[in-house]
Motif scaffolding. Sequence first.
Motif, PDB file in Angstrom:
ATOM      1  N   PHE A 140      -4.185   6.724  -0.449  1.00 54.27           N
ATOM      2  CA  PHE A 140      -3.656   6.120  -1.676  1.00 54.27           C
ATOM      3  C   PHE A 140      -3.619   4.611  -1.492  1.00 54.27           C
ATOM      4  N   ILE A 141      -4.112   3.876  -2.472  1.00 49.06           N
ATOM      5  CA  ILE A 141      -4.035   2.413  -2.416  1.00 49.06           C
ATOM      6  C   ILE A 141      -3.155   1.945  -3.575  1.00 49.06           C
ATOM      7  N   TYR A 142      -2.094   1.248  -3.245  1.00 45.96           N
ATOM      8  CA  TYR A 142      -1.185   0.685  -4.254  1.00 45.96           C
ATOM      9  C   TYR A 142      -1.568  -0.770  -4.454  1.00 45.96           C
ATOM     10  N   HIS A 143      -2.113  -1.079  -5.637  1.00 43.38           N
ATOM     11  CA  HIS A 143      -2.579  -2.442  -5.916  1.00 43.38           C
ATOM     12  C   HIS A 143      -1.438  -3.237  -6.556  1.00 43.38           C
ATOM     13  N   LEU A 144      -0.726  -3.989  -5.728  1.00 44.07           N
ATOM     14  CA  LEU A 144       0.398  -4.804  -6.213  1.00 44.07           C
ATOM     15  C   LEU A 144      -0.090  -6.209  -6.547  1.00 44.07           C
ATOM     16  N   ALA A 145       0.605  -6.855  -7.501  1.00 47.75           N
ATOM     17  CA  ALA A 145       0.206  -8.230  -7.843  1.00 47.75           C
ATOM     18  C   ALA A 145       1.421  -9.099  -8.116  1.00 47.75           C
ATOM     19  N   ARG A 146       1.229 -10.389  -7.845  1.00 47.53           N
ATOM     20  CA  ARG A 146       2.245 -11.384  -8.182  1.00 47.53           C
ATOM     21  C   ARG A 146       1.859 -12.079  -9.467  1.00 47.53           C
ATOM     22  N   ARG A 147       2.807 -12.795 -10.045  1.00 51.62           N
ATOM     23  CA  ARG A 147       2.505 -13.506 -11.291  1.00 51.62           C
ATOM     24  C   ARG A 147       1.453 -14.596 -11.073  1.00 51.62           C
ATOM     25  N   ASP A 148       1.313 -15.099  -9.837  1.00 53.35           N
ATOM     26  CA  ASP A 148       0.302 -16.140  -9.591  1.00 53.35           C
ATOM     27  C   ASP A 148      -1.091 -15.557  -9.337  1.00 53.35           C
ATOM     28  N   GLY A 149      -1.255 -14.235  -9.479  1.00 57.48           N
ATOM     29  CA  GLY A 149      -2.568 -13.631  -9.346  1.00 57.48           C
ATOM     30  C   GLY A 149      -2.867 -13.052  -7.967  1.00 57.48           C
ATOM     31  N   THR A 150      -2.012 -13.314  -6.965  1.00 60.60           N
ATOM     32  CA  THR A 150      -2.249 -12.755  -5.625  1.00 60.60           C
ATOM     33  C   THR A 150      -2.061 -11.240  -5.658  1.00 60.60           C
ATOM     34  N   MET A 151      -3.020 -10.526  -5.089  1.00 59.98           N
ATOM     35  CA  MET A 151      -2.922  -9.063  -5.057  1.00 59.98           C
ATOM     36  C   MET A 151      -2.733  -8.581  -3.633  1.00 59.98           C
ATOM     37  N   PHE A 152      -1.808  -7.656  -3.465  1.00 60.58           N
ATOM     38  CA  PHE A 152      -1.593  -7.018  -2.165  1.00 60.58           C
ATOM     39  C   PHE A 152      -1.955  -5.555  -2.320  1.00 60.58           C
ATOM     40  N   ASN A 153      -2.987  -5.120  -1.604  1.00 60.20           N
ATOM     41  CA  ASN A 153      -3.478  -3.753  -1.734  1.00 60.20           C
ATOM     42  C   ASN A 153      -3.001  -2.959  -0.521  1.00 60.20           C
ATOM     43  N   LEU A 154      -1.986  -2.143  -0.718  1.00 61.52           N
ATOM     44  CA  LEU A 154      -1.346  -1.439   0.391  1.00 61.52           C
ATOM     45  C   LEU A 154      -1.850   0.005   0.438  1.00 61.52           C
ATOM     46  N   LYS A 155      -2.475   0.347   1.601  1.00 65.58           N
ATOM     47  CA  LYS A 155      -3.051   1.692   1.734  1.00 65.58           C
ATOM     48  C   LYS A 155      -2.170   2.572   2.597  1.00 65.58           C
ATOM     49  N   THR A 156      -2.160   3.844   2.268  1.00 66.56           N
ATOM     50  CA  THR A 156      -1.503   4.794   3.146  1.00 66.56           C
ATOM     51  C   THR A 156      -2.261   6.123   3.096  1.00 66.56           C
ATOM     52  N   PHE A 157      -1.977   6.983   4.069  1.00 64.20           N
ATOM     53  CA  PHE A 157      -2.728   8.235   4.181  1.00 64.20           C
ATOM     54  C   PHE A 157      -1.768   9.416   4.309  1.00 64.20           C
ATOM     55  N   VAL A 158      -2.123  10.534   3.688  1.00 63.38           N
ATOM     56  CA  VAL A 158      -1.383  11.774   3.928  1.00 63.38           C
ATOM     57  C   VAL A 158      -2.405  12.865   4.244  1.00 63.38           C
ATOM     58  N   PRO A 159      -2.051  13.819   5.138  1.00 64.22           N
ATOM     59  CA  PRO A 159      -3.033  14.862   5.482  1.00 64.22           C
ATOM     60  C   PRO A 159      -3.287  15.799   4.295  1.00 64.22           C
ATOM     61  N   PRO A 162      13.044 -11.192  -2.566  1.00 59.75           N
ATOM     62  CA  PRO A 162      12.813 -12.328  -3.486  1.00 59.75           C
ATOM     63  C   PRO A 162      11.766 -13.312  -2.975  1.00 59.75           C
ATOM     64  N   LYS A 163      11.569 -13.350  -1.664  1.00 58.99           N
ATOM     65  CA  LYS A 163      10.615 -14.303  -1.110  1.00 58.99           C
ATOM     66  C   LYS A 163       9.176 -13.937  -1.486  1.00 58.99           C
ATOM     67  N   TRP A 164       8.872 -12.621  -1.575  1.00 62.96           N
ATOM     68  CA  TRP A 164       7.482 -12.212  -1.826  1.00 62.96           C
ATOM     69  C   TRP A 164       7.250 -11.878  -3.280  1.00 62.96           C
ATOM     70  N   ASP A 165       8.116 -11.084  -3.866  1.00 64.65           N
ATOM     71  CA  ASP A 165       8.082 -10.865  -5.303  1.00 64.65           C
ATOM     72  C   ASP A 165       6.714 -10.430  -5.835  1.00 64.65           C
ATOM     73  N   PHE A 166       6.382  -9.184  -5.552  1.00 67.30           N
ATOM     74  CA  PHE A 166       5.192  -8.584  -6.176  1.00 67.30           C
ATOM     75  C   PHE A 166       5.694  -7.669  -7.295  1.00 67.30           C
ATOM     76  N   PRO A 167       5.889  -8.196  -8.515  1.00 68.64           N
ATOM     77  CA  PRO A 167       6.553  -7.398  -9.552  1.00 68.64           C
ATOM     78  C   PRO A 167       5.622  -6.515 -10.364  1.00 68.64           C
ATOM     79  N   ILE A 168       4.309  -6.569 -10.093  1.00 72.68           N
ATOM     80  CA  ILE A 168       3.371  -5.803 -10.921  1.00 72.68           C
ATOM     81  C   ILE A 168       2.659  -4.758 -10.059  1.00 72.68           C
ATOM     82  N   LEU A 169       2.616  -3.511 -10.538  1.00 69.81           N
ATOM     83  CA  LEU A 169       1.756  -2.508  -9.905  1.00 69.81           C
ATOM     84  C   LEU A 169       0.571  -2.318 -10.841  1.00 69.81           C
TER      85      LEU A 169
END
Lengths: 158, 411
Positions: free
Chosen positions: A71-90, A50-57
């Motif tokens: 793969f980059i997962y572009h998450l967003a909060r209602r205030d417009g902040t985007m968290f772009n989380l990357k991960t790798f698979v072989p 609940p503290k971070w609350d990125f409800p939008i992908l």
Amino acid sequence: MANEQAIQMELQDTFPYLNEKIVVTRERRIWAEVASEHFFEVFDYLVKHPKWDFPILCLITGLDSGDNLEFIYHLARRDGTMFNLKTFVPKSNPVHKTVTTDYFPGAELYERELVDVLGAKIEGLPPGNRYPLPDGWPDGQYPLRKDWTPDMLDKGNL
Amino acid sequence: MVNPEKIVKIPIGPQHPALKEPACFTVSLNGEKLVDLDLRLGYNHRGVEKAAEGRTYTQNMYLFERVCGICSHSHATCFIQCVEEVAGLEVPPRGRFLRTLIGELERIHSHFLWLGVAAHEIGFDTLLMYSWRDREVVMDLLAMLTGNRVNYAANVIGGAKHDVTDEQKAAILKAVDTLEERTKYYIEVASEETTLIARLSNVGRISLEDVKRLGTVGPTARASGLSQDARRDDPYAAYKEVPFSVITDTHCDVYGRTLVRVGELMESYKIIRYVLQNLPDGPIAAKAPRKIPAGEAVSRYEAPRGEDVHYVRGNGTEKPERVRVRAPTMVNLLSVPKMLEGNNLADVPITVAAIDPCFSCTDRAIRVADADGGNAQVFSWEESRRFGIDWYRKNGVDFTDVNKRLAQRLK
């Protein structure tokens, strides 16, 4: 950018393996890299805590980065902040778990696209129509991989 | 529990005279009621993302303008914003205001287009004629400003391509006054015309919870009470400086989506007036380097139909390493099956049109099968016509004599 830096600091404290892996590029834009085995710990924390609350992908971007698929997962909060989380698979075993069942049912087409155009294997993706390539598309041809060129395609089969 | 033997499946698409774009919606019906909707998409996939990797950034600007014919400025700007962020380019204030001007003119033309299509889908063709007549006013403005009615190419990397003259300003303000008067009339029609209200209310309902869960965007989400707009939440161009309201509604149905769009038209007029009256002096574009440095950026843009998202990764050459595009329909289409649950077949066209793509009628070749897929039978147009005549004849409705008498009279 106090808000973005607070997220950065808190995440680094919670997950020590994210040390020096989080970058704030500008107001409302945070980027981070995480190994695939830790991906869901961080993803779950960002989406459900609940503290971070990125409800939008907003989107999942897939890339061919040499030996790996990225793969980059572009998450967003209602205030417009985007968290772009990357991960790798072989590429030799490009398996990743779906986010449609536990987090974002609206991500179905993004994940089907990873399967079709990059050859990713998304575990747990519910059965359904392929997207976006045609039904007659040959197996093993992934058009967004860097080594794929249009002349590799026998158009007579489509 | 629905008896599987009573389920009829009707494919609408992929190629269909009434579809503006190819897509396949297979609807399962129990009588008139819709019990399931199966989507098959991708028929319009053109490989734009792969094509972008082989083109320069400037060529790509024109390529991404062509992702959509209606939201062309939206996609071009969303892409360019990424490139500018990677290159560290600051767009001059006048350039940002001019982008906003074109963006809002585009929203007006798209919403008028939608209003006409939606009116047509419910048989209200008078409104279609009126709204498309008014749309011509804004198309003429776009042609005057950029030389084109669609695909305006109004951007360059680093700013805007065309400045606006005093005569053009006057012409835009005059046209906006006219359009505002007409929009007020449409708002009156939408809030007082009982047949319109009755036809659109409770059709294609989707709750706020479902909108949030499925990630629905744009006017579709705002009509279910979700106050979400990239112009306000993640401001770009001049939206941080321009005052405007995010229009929402709580009807959660097609009627609500209509009210949101006509309400947004009024906001667009306000924005355009503000932009023209407060247009900053100075250059319209910054000089862009030929090679864009290595780096990545993600950008959001509130297109008329919802939020566009673009991602660009540069590798230090004049061509991008990867470009990724998400148009609003890609996420909004997933909300259509939810909207149509338990609705009538006749509500399919207007509900699908209400998220902004559109189609109507049913296909001429009908595949009738049990719900489990067995006993499939394909009817040709002639066979289904014959089946209908025989069915009515068996049930006491026979036009043979009437047809004979008619034929004699016509001799």
